[in-house]
Each structure stands twice: as C-alpha cells, then as structure tokens.
Design an enzyme around this catalytic site. Sequence first.
Site, mmCIF file in Angstrom:
data_model
loop_
_atom_site.group_PDB
_atom_site.id
_atom_site.type_symbol
_atom_site.label_atom_id
_atom_site.label_comp_id
_atom_site.label_asym_id
_atom_site.label_seq_id
_atom_site.Cartn_x
_atom_site.Cartn_y
_atom_site.Cartn_z
ATOM 1 N N LYS A 16 -20.580 30.724 31.856
ATOM 2 C CA LYS A 16 -19.408 29.974 32.310
ATOM 3 C C LYS A 16 -18.140 30.845 32.305
ATOM 4 O O LYS A 16 -17.402 30.858 33.279
ATOM 5 C CB LYS A 16 -19.139 28.752 31.406
ATOM 6 C CG LYS A 16 -20.184 27.667 31.465
ATOM 7 C CD LYS A 16 -19.703 26.393 30.783
ATOM 8 C CE LYS A 16 -19.470 26.566 29.288
ATOM 9 N NZ LYS A 16 -20.694 26.779 28.496
ATOM 10 N N ARG A 91 -17.090 18.133 26.584
ATOM 11 C CA ARG A 91 -18.326 18.517 25.919
ATOM 12 C C ARG A 91 -18.939 17.335 25.185
ATOM 13 O O ARG A 91 -19.841 17.527 24.360
ATOM 14 C CB ARG A 91 -18.000 19.602 24.904
ATOM 15 C CG ARG A 91 -18.662 20.948 25.179
ATOM 16 C CD ARG A 91 -18.172 21.844 24.085
ATOM 17 N NE ARG A 91 -18.805 23.085 23.933
ATOM 18 C CZ ARG A 91 -18.273 24.260 24.280
ATOM 19 N NH1 ARG A 91 -17.126 24.304 24.917
ATOM 20 N NH2 ARG A 91 -18.886 25.374 23.992
ATOM 21 N N ARG A 130 -24.128 39.168 23.961
ATOM 22 C CA ARG A 130 -22.682 38.922 23.905
ATOM 23 C C ARG A 130 -22.132 39.186 22.497
ATOM 24 O O ARG A 130 -21.020 39.687 22.340
ATOM 25 C CB ARG A 130 -22.379 37.474 24.321
ATOM 26 C CG ARG A 130 -20.905 37.165 24.385
ATOM 27 C CD ARG A 130 -20.640 35.914 25.179
ATOM 28 N NE ARG A 130 -20.859 34.715 24.399
ATOM 29 C CZ ARG A 130 -20.763 33.460 24.892
ATOM 30 N NH1 ARG A 130 -20.487 33.276 26.163
ATOM 31 N NH2 ARG A 130 -20.957 32.417 24.140
ATOM 32 N N ARG A 136 -18.355 38.238 19.032
ATOM 33 C CA ARG A 136 -18.072 36.835 18.716
ATOM 34 C C ARG A 136 -18.926 36.380 17.549
ATOM 35 O O ARG A 136 -20.150 36.404 17.630
ATOM 36 C CB ARG A 136 -18.347 35.958 19.953
ATOM 37 C CG ARG A 136 -17.100 35.626 20.729
ATOM 38 C CD ARG A 136 -17.404 34.729 21.880
ATOM 39 N NE ARG A 136 -17.839 33.391 21.489
ATOM 40 C CZ ARG A 136 -17.866 32.370 22.336
ATOM 41 N NH1 ARG A 136 -17.474 32.529 23.580
ATOM 42 N NH2 ARG A 136 -18.278 31.184 21.926
ATOM 43 N N ARG A 148 -25.539 25.335 18.133
ATOM 44 C CA ARG A 148 -24.784 25.146 19.378
ATOM 45 C C ARG A 148 -25.691 24.591 20.470
ATOM 46 O O ARG A 148 -25.267 23.765 21.283
ATOM 47 C CB ARG A 148 -24.108 26.452 19.802
ATOM 48 C CG ARG A 148 -22.916 26.760 18.890
ATOM 49 C CD ARG A 148 -22.455 28.186 19.005
ATOM 50 N NE ARG A 148 -21.929 28.509 20.315
ATOM 51 C CZ ARG A 148 -21.935 29.726 20.822
ATOM 52 N NH1 ARG A 148 -22.448 30.734 20.151
ATOM 53 N NH2 ARG A 148 -21.411 29.934 22.012
HETATM 54 P P1 AMP Z 1 -16.853 28.153 23.963
HETATM 55 O O1 AMP Z 1 -16.115 29.439 24.059
HETATM 56 O O2 AMP Z 1 -16.543 27.227 25.097
HETATM 57 O O3 AMP Z 1 -18.331 28.333 23.748
HETATM 58 O O4 AMP Z 1 -16.297 27.407 22.652
HETATM 59 C C1 AMP Z 1 -16.408 27.987 21.366
HETATM 60 C C2 AMP Z 1 -16.371 26.907 20.300
HETATM 61 O O5 AMP Z 1 -15.126 26.170 20.384
HETATM 62 C C3 AMP Z 1 -17.445 25.819 20.436
HETATM 63 O O6 AMP Z 1 -18.666 26.212 19.843
HETATM 64 C C4 AMP Z 1 -16.805 24.650 19.706
HETATM 65 O O7 AMP Z 1 -16.866 24.816 18.304
HETATM 66 C C5 AMP Z 1 -15.331 24.792 20.110
HETATM 67 N N1 AMP Z 1 -15.068 24.024 21.349
HETATM 68 C C6 AMP Z 1 -14.790 24.519 22.587
HETATM 69 N N2 AMP Z 1 -14.608 23.538 23.481
HETATM 70 C C7 AMP Z 1 -14.779 22.375 22.803
HETATM 71 C C8 AMP Z 1 -14.744 20.998 23.172
HETATM 72 N N3 AMP Z 1 -14.521 20.618 24.433
HETATM 73 N N4 AMP Z 1 -14.965 20.078 22.189
HETATM 74 C C9 AMP Z 1 -15.186 20.447 20.917
HETATM 75 N N5 AMP Z 1 -15.259 21.721 20.512
HETATM 76 C C10 AMP Z 1 -15.060 22.684 21.426
#
Ligand code: AMP
Length: 189
Positions: A16, A91, A130, A136, A148
């Site tokens: 994404k 999400r 990654r 990360r 996740r």
């Molecule tokens: P991402 O970079 O989108 O994978 O987000 C990293 C982390 O941020 C996720 O594993 C969640 O812990 C938190 N996070 C990101 N977007 C959301 C969301 N829409 N709702 C809740 N937690 C989020």
Amino acid sequence: MSGKHIILFGPPGAGKGTQAVKLVDLLQVPHISTGDMFRENIKNQTDLGKLAQSYTSNGKLVPDEVTIAMVRDRLSRDDVKKGFLLDGFPRSVPQAEELEKILGELGLQIDHVVNISVRDEDIRTRLAKRAEIEGRVDDADPAVIQNRLDVYKSQSEPCLGYFRPKGVVRDIDGIGTIDEVFDRIQKVL
Ligand code: AMP
C-alpha cells in the site's frame, strides 16, 4: 477517472505504502496515512505518540476513538475537497462507518476502495524484507507480524463487506512488480 476520493486497502505488506507514493504523485491529492501519522507522533514522543506506541509495537490497532479523532481533524482541512488517498484507514467497521459520517458532513463520498490482495506466505516474506530495509520494529518480530495478520482478518477485512454493496471496491492482484501493480490500479480508477 471518476473521482479522486480513494481508500487504499489491503493487508500489511501488500504494498500500500509504495503504491500510495506513486498514486498521489499521479493524482496530485493529499496522502493521508494513519500509520505515517502515528510514526511521526511516536518519533516526536507526543502524548498521542506515546499512547499509539503501546499498540503499534504489538501489532494491535490504536483504539478507534483516537484514530478517528486524528482523521477527522485531518479531513477538516480544505485540501481534501479535490480528493485524497486514505492509506491504512479505515481499518475497522466502526472506522468505516465514522468515515462515511464525516464525509457526509463535508458533502464528499468515497469513489474507489482499491483492495490490494496478497497471500499470507507472500506477506510474511515481504514484511521480513521491509524489516531489513526500513528497520520498522513492527515488521521484525514474527509474533507481531502474526498479530497484525490476525487483526487484519478479524477487524479490517470486514470493511470490504461494508463497502462492496456500494459498488466502489476495485480488487487488485498485488503480486508482481511495483509497476505491474500500479498499472492494474490505474486501469480500475
Ligand atoms: P501501517 O503503517 O498502516 O501498517 O500502520 C502501522 C500501525 O499503526 C498499525 O499496525 C496500527 O498499530 C497503527 N494504525 C495505523 N492505522 C490505523 C488505523 N486506521 N486504526 C488503528 N490503528 C492504526
């Protein structure tokens, strides 16, 4: 191109973030990534960041009320009128419902939910890569990765059931080169 209010959807590691960078460049719309917003707050150790960190480090979702308030605030800016790319939000079904309300108040609606799909085995390989490249922390620990994926299946995937009846979901095969996947996305927009 029928409208530029777009959600980029898919499991962690579906690509994404990579596709988002290319898409916002093409469409010239703001990139709204909740993951990036949390990471920025964590880096600066703001109150929001400290709270978010206790969830992101375990691969859990930050509570809906916190995440929704942050997105509501971002969507109150004028630059979203011409379009946006939401990356990593919604999400959960409550987030999707709340988004619909916020957009309704703004007189906007979602034009496309670009759903990038990738199998679990491929996700694990990609996340491991990654973790090496970007460092990360939430990509490095197999238990956190599993968390996740579980969270995606139980809480995030049901969002598709929310959007499908509206006829806005565009399914994209996420396997292939970055450019191949990007071409597929361009074709459905
Ligand atoms: P991402 O970079 O989108 O994978 O987000 C990293 C982390 O941020 C996720 O594993 C969640 O812990 C938190 N996070 C990101 N977007 C959301 C969301 N829409 N709702 C809740 N937690 C989020």
